[in-house]
Design a protein around this motif. Structure first.
Motif, short mmCIF file in Angstrom:
data_model
loop_
_atom_site.label_atom_id
_atom_site.label_comp_id
_atom_site.label_asym_id
_atom_site.label_seq_id
_atom_site.Cartn_x
_atom_site.Cartn_y
_atom_site.Cartn_z
N LEU A 8 34.39 37.40 38.98
CA LEU A 8 35.64 37.12 37.87
C LEU A 8 35.81 38.60 37.43
N GLU A 9 34.64 39.15 37.16
CA GLU A 9 34.74 40.57 36.62
C GLU A 9 35.21 41.69 37.57
N ASP A 10 34.76 41.54 38.86
CA ASP A 10 35.13 42.40 40.02
C ASP A 10 36.67 42.00 40.16
N LYS A 11 37.18 40.99 40.10
CA LYS A 11 38.68 40.64 40.22
C LYS A 11 39.51 41.25 39.03
N LEU A 12 38.96 41.12 37.99
CA LEU A 12 39.66 41.70 36.80
C LEU A 12 39.93 43.09 36.86
N LYS A 13 38.71 43.82 37.26
CA LYS A 13 38.71 45.10 37.44
C LYS A 13 39.63 45.65 38.56
N ASP A 14 39.64 44.96 39.87
CA ASP A 14 40.74 45.34 40.70
C ASP A 14 41.93 45.09 40.49
N SER A 15 42.13 44.20 39.66
CA SER A 15 43.49 43.80 39.21
C SER A 15 43.96 44.70 38.04
N ALA A 16 43.37 45.36 37.44
CA ALA A 16 43.44 46.17 36.25
C ALA A 16 43.80 45.19 34.96
N ILE A 40 39.15 31.31 41.12
CA ILE A 40 39.04 32.46 39.97
C ILE A 40 40.02 33.65 40.17
N GLU A 41 40.50 33.58 41.72
CA GLU A 41 41.69 34.82 41.99
C GLU A 41 42.84 34.20 41.24
N ALA A 42 42.97 32.88 41.27
CA ALA A 42 44.42 32.34 40.66
C ALA A 42 44.24 32.54 39.30
N LEU A 43 43.36 32.37 38.62
CA LEU A 43 43.24 32.89 37.24
C LEU A 43 43.32 34.13 36.94
N VAL A 44 42.92 35.02 37.60
CA VAL A 44 43.05 36.73 37.47
C VAL A 44 44.53 36.70 37.71
N LEU A 130 51.86 40.97 46.16
CA LEU A 130 51.32 39.42 46.47
C LEU A 130 49.89 39.54 46.83
N VAL A 131 49.28 40.57 47.21
CA VAL A 131 48.00 40.62 47.42
C VAL A 131 47.18 40.72 45.96
N THR A 132 47.58 41.60 45.07
CA THR A 132 47.12 41.92 43.84
C THR A 132 47.19 40.58 42.95
N ARG A 133 48.08 39.72 43.05
CA ARG A 133 48.57 38.64 42.26
C ARG A 133 47.81 37.37 42.85
N TYR A 134 47.00 37.74 44.09
CA TYR A 134 46.25 36.69 44.99
C TYR A 134 47.19 35.55 45.29
N LEU A 135 48.50 35.59 45.78
CA LEU A 135 49.40 34.93 46.19
C LEU A 135 49.07 34.98 47.80
N ILE A 136 48.70 36.16 48.20
CA ILE A 136 48.34 36.21 49.69
C ILE A 136 47.14 36.80 49.85
N ASN A 137 46.27 36.46 50.91
CA ASN A 137 45.04 36.87 51.16
C ASN A 137 45.08 37.94 52.54
N PHE A 138 44.47 39.13 52.34
CA PHE A 138 44.38 40.30 53.30
C PHE A 138 42.78 40.44 53.56
N ARG A 139 42.75 39.94 54.85
CA ARG A 139 41.45 40.17 55.46
C ARG A 139 41.38 40.54 56.92
#
Length: 208
Positions: A8-16, A40-44, A130-139
């Motif tokens: 959660l903390e990592d995703k919050l940091k990545d998404s500012a 967790i990504e959806a929440l962020v 789309l990636v930073t809002r976790y609507l699309i995954n990039f892997r």
């Protein structure tokens, strides 16, 4: 639980995204999300637009962890609510492009984005949103829609038959690129999968 807090903390940091709550509150949040990485990504993603109090206040029953076990159905409902909150904040032009991407049954490369955008810069900007809002995954260099986002997007797209056919037509052209190149490259498996996708999308677009 500890790994979920860290995620959660990592995703919050990545998404500012700022979430000024104590550790105990974060522990309650990840517990409500059943420590699920995608939830967790959806929440962020939702927190980029709405405050935590607004999110929880709109559906308090979904976040109440007292005397219950988080079922798969319950978690899906919570994740769907978070994703729908994020989607409603997207610019309509971006939403419609997301709907068009939803026709892809398999992961896709950046060329699929470029086909529905006016330029490479526009495609790069859309991918970032789309990636930073976790609507699309990039892997591993490939993009794919969150399955719930894809379901929601397809529902909207099917309400507009003309746009649905156009989306399938664009997806067919995306897969046809392998066969229109001066030199066809790729493994037999990859080319076979692309051919199957071409046939599927051409039929759906009424071009088959």
């Amino acid at each position: 639980p500890a790994e979920a807090i860290e995620a959660l903390e990592d995703k919050l940091k990545d998404s500012a995204v700022a979430l000024g709550v104590p550790l105990e509150r974060k522990q309650d949040l990840v517990k409500a999300l059943d420590y699920n990485p995608r939830a967790i990504e959806a929440l962020v993603g939702a927190l980029a637009y709405d405050s935590l109090d607004e999110i929880i206040g709109s559906k308090p029953g979904l976040w109440d962890t007292e005397d219950r076990v988080v079922s798969r159905e319950f978690l899906d409902a919570l994740e769907r609510d978070l994703l729908e909150r994020t989607l409603k904040h997207l610019d309509m032009a971006h939403q419609k492009k997301l709907w068009r991407l939803a026709v892809h049954r398999r992961s896709f490369k950046r060329e699929a984005l470029e086909k529905i955008c006016g330029s490479k810069d526009e495609a790069a900007n859309l991918r970032t949103i789309l990636v930073t809002r976790y609507l699309i995954n990039f892997r591993s260099g490939a993009l794919s829609l969150n399955p719930i986002v894809r379901e929601i997007s397809l529902g909207h797209l099917k309400e507009e038959p003309a746009e649905c056919k156009q989306a399938h037509s664009g997806a067919a052209d995306y897969h046809l690129r392998h066969f229109k190149a001066k030199q066809i490259v790729g493994s037999q498996t990859t080319l076979g999968e692309s051919f199957a996708e071409v046939r599927y999308h051409l039929v759906q677009a009424g071009r088959g």
